[in-house]
Design an enzyme around this catalytic site. Structure first.
Site, PDB file in Angstrom:
ATOM      1  N   HIS A 163      16.646  46.061  -4.726  1.00 38.09           N
ATOM      2  CA  HIS A 163      17.497  47.218  -4.997  1.00 38.09           C
ATOM      3  C   HIS A 163      18.788  47.154  -4.190  1.00 38.09           C
ATOM      4  CE1 HIS A 163      18.305  51.765  -4.604  1.00 38.09           C
ATOM      5  NE2 HIS A 163      18.668  51.391  -5.812  1.00 38.09           N
ATOM      6  N   SER A 187      16.588  51.812  -9.776  1.00 38.95           N
ATOM      7  CA  SER A 187      16.605  52.696  -8.615  1.00 38.95           C
ATOM      8  C   SER A 187      15.642  53.862  -8.791  1.00 38.95           C
ATOM      9  CB  SER A 187      18.024  53.211  -8.343  1.00 38.95           C
ATOM     10  OG  SER A 187      18.597  53.725  -9.500  1.00 38.95           O
ATOM     11  N   GLU A 197      17.156  46.984  -0.533  1.00 36.85           N
ATOM     12  CA  GLU A 197      15.733  47.304  -0.391  1.00 36.85           C
ATOM     13  C   GLU A 197      14.920  46.329  -1.249  1.00 36.85           C
ATOM     14  OE1 GLU A 197      15.692  52.101   0.427  1.00 36.85           O
ATOM     15  OE2 GLU A 197      16.196  51.454  -1.586  1.00 36.85           O
ATOM     16  N   ASN A 244      17.676  56.460  -0.931  1.00 38.64           N
ATOM     17  CA  ASN A 244      17.980  57.562  -1.839  1.00 38.64           C
ATOM     18  C   ASN A 244      17.078  58.766  -1.579  1.00 38.64           C
ATOM     19  OD1 ASN A 244      19.935  56.053  -2.993  1.00 38.64           O
ATOM     20  ND2 ASN A 244      18.787  55.532  -4.838  1.00 38.64           N
TER      21      ASN A 244
HETATM   22  P1  NAI Z   1      25.358  50.225 -16.530  1.00 41.76           P
HETATM   23  O1  NAI Z   1      25.111  51.189 -17.611  1.00 41.76           O
HETATM   24  O2  NAI Z   1      26.693  50.190 -15.875  1.00 41.76           O
HETATM   25  O3  NAI Z   1      25.066  48.745 -17.060  1.00 41.76           O
HETATM   26  C1  NAI Z   1      23.942  48.400 -17.800  1.00 41.76           C
HETATM   27  C2  NAI Z   1      24.322  47.179 -18.638  1.00 41.76           C
HETATM   28  O4  NAI Z   1      23.142  46.665 -19.235  1.00 41.76           O
HETATM   29  C3  NAI Z   1      25.289  47.490 -19.775  1.00 41.76           C
HETATM   30  O5  NAI Z   1      26.377  46.618 -19.678  1.00 41.76           O
HETATM   31  C4  NAI Z   1      24.466  47.220 -21.033  1.00 41.76           C
HETATM   32  O6  NAI Z   1      25.255  46.662 -22.068  1.00 41.76           O
HETATM   33  C5  NAI Z   1      23.463  46.213 -20.540  1.00 41.76           C
HETATM   34  N1  NAI Z   1      22.214  46.167 -21.296  1.00 41.76           N
HETATM   35  C6  NAI Z   1      21.403  47.194 -21.653  1.00 41.76           C
HETATM   36  N2  NAI Z   1      20.318  46.725 -22.282  1.00 41.76           N
HETATM   37  C7  NAI Z   1      20.427  45.379 -22.322  1.00 41.76           C
HETATM   38  C8  NAI Z   1      19.612  44.317 -22.831  1.00 41.76           C
HETATM   39  N3  NAI Z   1      18.451  44.571 -23.410  1.00 41.76           N
HETATM   40  N4  NAI Z   1      20.048  43.070 -22.701  1.00 41.76           N
HETATM   41  C9  NAI Z   1      21.223  42.786 -22.109  1.00 41.76           C
HETATM   42  N5  NAI Z   1      22.030  43.740 -21.614  1.00 41.76           N
HETATM   43  C10 NAI Z   1      21.637  45.011 -21.704  1.00 41.76           C
HETATM   44  O7  NAI Z   1      24.192  50.456 -15.465  1.00 41.76           O
HETATM   45  P2  NAI Z   1      24.185  50.236 -13.908  1.00 41.76           P
HETATM   46  O8  NAI Z   1      24.703  51.426 -13.243  1.00 41.76           O
HETATM   47  O9  NAI Z   1      24.780  48.914 -13.605  1.00 41.76           O
HETATM   48  O10 NAI Z   1      22.640  50.186 -13.594  1.00 41.76           O
HETATM   49  C11 NAI Z   1      21.846  49.077 -13.897  1.00 41.76           C
HETATM   50  C12 NAI Z   1      20.547  49.167 -13.151  1.00 41.76           C
HETATM   51  O11 NAI Z   1      20.824  49.214 -11.759  1.00 41.76           O
HETATM   52  C13 NAI Z   1      19.726  50.396 -13.442  1.00 41.76           C
HETATM   53  O12 NAI Z   1      18.380  50.031 -13.404  1.00 41.76           O
HETATM   54  C14 NAI Z   1      20.050  51.330 -12.292  1.00 41.76           C
HETATM   55  O13 NAI Z   1      19.007  52.207 -11.989  1.00 41.76           O
HETATM   56  C15 NAI Z   1      20.224  50.368 -11.172  1.00 41.76           C
HETATM   57  N6  NAI Z   1      21.052  50.810 -10.068  1.00 41.76           N
HETATM   58  C16 NAI Z   1      22.242  51.458 -10.294  1.00 41.76           C
HETATM   59  C17 NAI Z   1      23.045  51.842  -9.244  1.00 41.76           C
HETATM   60  C18 NAI Z   1      24.347  52.520  -9.480  1.00 41.76           C
HETATM   61  O14 NAI Z   1      24.936  53.013  -8.520  1.00 41.76           O
HETATM   62  N7  NAI Z   1      24.858  52.551 -10.695  1.00 41.76           N
HETATM   63  C19 NAI Z   1      22.649  51.575  -7.837  1.00 41.76           C
HETATM   64  C20 NAI Z   1      21.429  50.829  -7.706  1.00 41.76           C
HETATM   65  C21 NAI Z   1      20.661  50.496  -8.793  1.00 41.76           C
END
Ligand code: NAI
Length: 652
Positions: free
Chosen positions: A402, A381, A414, A452
């Site tokens: 997104h 994001s 998006e 956003n």
């Molecule tokens: P999160 O922190 O809840 O989850 C990330 C996950 O990725 C964790 O379970 C972690 O163990 C795993 N991980 C990290 N590195 C890894 C790797 N090399 N291989 C395998 N697994 C790995 O994060 P979240 O909030 O789900 O965000 C994920 C992505 O989505 C980010 O890029 C964020 O910007 C984007 N995003 C988040 C939103 C939100 O509201 N949280 C909304 C829209 C997009």
């Protein structure tokens, strides 16, 4: 309709033994009137003419002496349901595509071709008002249990059954006592009590009367025998209202977004999602729900297990008693800690933590293992697509897909491109989004994309009001009065104040963050997730004091930065047109649909009405719940649903 009129006239002189009305198309019975006709209803006479046409035609059908039957397979909505109601019998085909309803209210109008008279008389006013005031639809089984259908049959016997029923009479079942009691409520004077109760519910949902149609439906049913022609004032003021025009616009915007996600090639079958966190877990669950085979990878087994558990809750909610459906969806979602699914996937979605180096490292590792024509997509994001695309092995291209949080209820996605993204890849990514029944908004890579980027300055302005001494509940109340499903501070609490702080830093051109935000985040008060933020949260709900009045013009002040940023995103080409910007902001934030979108509102009502503004959005681009919606055929609608543009049942 002209043809139906001619056929009925011919049958006057040469009555058939019976008449069965069915569709020659496989997927639909009738999805309702041609909404393009509504666009030209600029005078009360024209509105009256349109209502009179269907009202009289269906009355003619209802009065014929030979038996009539509607054989309903597929969608049967609006005027389609009113046609079916004018028949003596209704048989519905019991398959998932069958749905019936009167969703006119979602377009800001009412079912004027007999629906307001015949539906309450048939199934009883409480159930009928529920359907007409929310616009929700029911499936074949529910139609049967409500008494809307006389029989529900499998497709293979539908024609034989229809023939039998019209020629030999319908099923000889006694109407259940409960339904007979319900029908009694359609009699004066009990009717008035029912009407009063329904009105109370409508007023609670829409205290400011932004949406006139639900009140008109109750009045026309209770006081005019369901005949809108007897209520000329209602007819003119509802059909010609700006709300009806704007909801029609929202309907068209939705169609425009749907068209962006049209399938052009072979649909994807297998998806591999990396990162089983908040987003990745829910994206994977949604893809499996929509019929794709999904492998879900995470380096942390605990996160994988939690994500699978959440998916099961989603399927239990969506499939309800259809245990087999829930089971099949769960079977399609495969935990894959080693990432074996990468090699078989048609699309790989990366949703790992927001860290450039980690993402680049991951792409280096997986890209060589992917199928040559598979899509590599990121859910980032805030990172630049240009930076993430650096040095991808094998000349592979990256596209942004997104999603918004919560994935299951946010209709918008998006689709992010740079100037270097091949058009074919953009189209395939958008088609994938369409395949998931989400609305694809193409955006150019830029901080915050569209949603956003416009939400951040609006939320920050709300926080500055708190710095100036206003109570959070007053600030939110100003925007709720405008028509937003949720005020900006409740939204910030819902998103998480740490995330709001990070987004604000990225999107506010180096301005100092509001002092109240810094104070709360430093004190570990992160909003809903920590139980305290701008509000104290109990049982997932903010505890609000009775709001002291907000100063006049507050809504305009809060909207100003949102509008300015929306213009900027259009001018900078982040989104291709003002129309698409309005569409993205309505479906990505819940921006009050009756306004037709922020830019449309600014151009029309906004000019005259800065003094009477109502409101603002409600969900987060990054993280928020938007307007509640009835997502499935027979789910009770929550407050606000009737106007939610994102429901599926907007087909009338
Ligand atoms: P999160 O922190 O809840 O989850 C990330 C996950 O990725 C964790 O379970 C972690 O163990 C795993 N991980 C990290 N590195 C890894 C790797 N090399 N291989 C395998 N697994 C790995 O994060 P979240 O909030 O789900 O965000 C994920 C992505 O989505 C980010 O890029 C964020 O910007 C984007 N995003 C988040 C939103 C939100 O509201 N949280 C909304 C829209 C997009």
């Amino acid at each position: 309709m002209a043809e139906l009129g001619a056929v009925l006239a011919r049958f006057e002189t040469m009555p058939p033994r019976a008449l069965i009305i069915r569709s020659g198309k496989p997927g639909n019975f009738i999805v309702g009137a041609d909404i393009n006709e509504f666009g030209g209803l600029d005078t009360p006479e024209k509105a009256r003419e349109l209502v009179a046409r269907g009202w009289h035609l269906f009355n003619t059908l209802a009065a014929v002496r030979y038996p009539t039957l509607a054989l309903v397979r597929g969608h049967c909505l609006g005027g389609g349901t009113e046609l079916a109601l004018a028949c003596r019998w209704r048989i519905v085909v019991d398959e998932p595509a069958t749905s019936l309803g009167l969703p006119e209210v979602m377009l800001g109008i009412f079912p004027g071709w007999g629906g307001m008279r015949r539906l309450p008389a048939l199934i009883g006013p409480p159930a009928a008002l529920d359907l007409m005031l929310t616009g929700k639809t029911v499936d074949a089984r529910r139609a049967l249990s409500l008494g809307l259908a006389d029989l529900a049959v499998p497709p293979r016997v539908m024609e034989a059954t229809a023939r039998l029923v019209v020629l030999q009479g319908g099923p000889k079942r006694r109407t259940p006592l409960a339904r007979r009691m319900q029908r009694l409520l359609d009699l004066w004077p009990v009717k008035r009590l029912v009407a009063r109760r329904a009105l109370k519910t409508v007023e609670a949902r829409d205290p400011r009367g932004h949406y006139p149609a639900p009140r008109a439906i109750i009045d026309i049913w209770a006081n005019h025998g369901g005949n809108a022609l007897n209520a000329p004032g209602q007819l003119a003021s509802v059909i010609g209202s700006p709300t009806a025009r704007n909801l029609l616009r929202v309907f068209r915007l939705r169609e425009q977004l749907k068209a962006q996600g049209k399938q052009t090639g072979t649909p994807a079958k297998r998806v591999h999602v990396i990162g089983a966190g908040v987003m990745g877990g829910d994206i994977a669950a949604w893809c499996a729900y929509k019929g794709l085979t999904v492998s879900l990878q995470d380096q942390d087994g605990g996160r994988l297990a939690t994500a699978i558990g959440r998916a099961q809750q989603l399927y239990a909610r969506k499939f309800r008693r259809d245990l087999r459906g829930a089971r099949a969806a769960a079977d399609r979602l495969i935990p894959d800690p080693q990432g074996a699914g990468v090699a078989h996937a048609d699309i790989v979605i990366e949703a790992i933590s927001e860290n450039l180096e980690a993402k680049l490292g991951l792409y280096r590792e997986i890209a060589p293992r992917m199928k040559a024509d598979a899509i590599l997509a990121t859910n980032t994001s805030s990172l630049r697509l240009e930076d993430l695309s650096q040095g991808l092995p094998g000349g592979r291209q990256l596209v942004g897909i997104h999603f918004f949080n919560p994935v299951a209820s946010m209709p918008l996605v998006e689709v992010v491109h740079t100037d270097a993204t091949p058009p074919a890849l953009r189209a395939r990514a958008a088609a994938f989004v369409g395949q998931l029944d989400k609305l694809a908004l193409p955006v150019r890579s830029a901080p915050g994309f569209l949603v956003n980027a416009v939400l951040a300055p609006y939320m920050l302005e709300a926080m500055r009001c708190v710095d100036e001494g206003l109570a959070p509940s007053s600030v939110d109340a100003a925007m709720e009065a405008f028509g937003m499903p949720m005020g900006p501070l409740e939204l910030a609490d819902t998103v998480g104040l740490d995330i709001a702080m990070a987004a604000g830093k990225q999107l506010s051109d180096g301005e100092q963050p509001p002092a109240c935000l810094v104070r709360l985040v430093d004190g570990g008060k992160l909003g809903r997730k920590s139980g305290k933020g701008f509000y104290i949260w109990e049982d997932g709900k903010p505890q609000k004091d009775a709001a002291p009045g907000a100063p006049p013009g507050l809504a305009s002040r809060l909207l100003a930065p949102l509008l300015a940023r929306t213009h900027k995103q259009v001018d900078d080409g982040v989104v291709a047109s003002a129309e698409l910007a309005d569409a993205g902001i309505i479906f990505g934030t819940g921006f009050a649909p009756f306004t037709g979108g922020p830019l449309h509102w600014e151009q029309h009502a906004g000019q005259a009405g800065a003094a009477a503004p109502a409101a603002a959005p409600a969900s987060t681009g990054t993280t928020a719940p938007a307007t509640p919606r009835n997502e499935h055929t027979h789910k009770p609608a929550e407050p606000g649903t009737m106007h939610d543009p994102s429901t599926k049942e907007t087909k009338t």
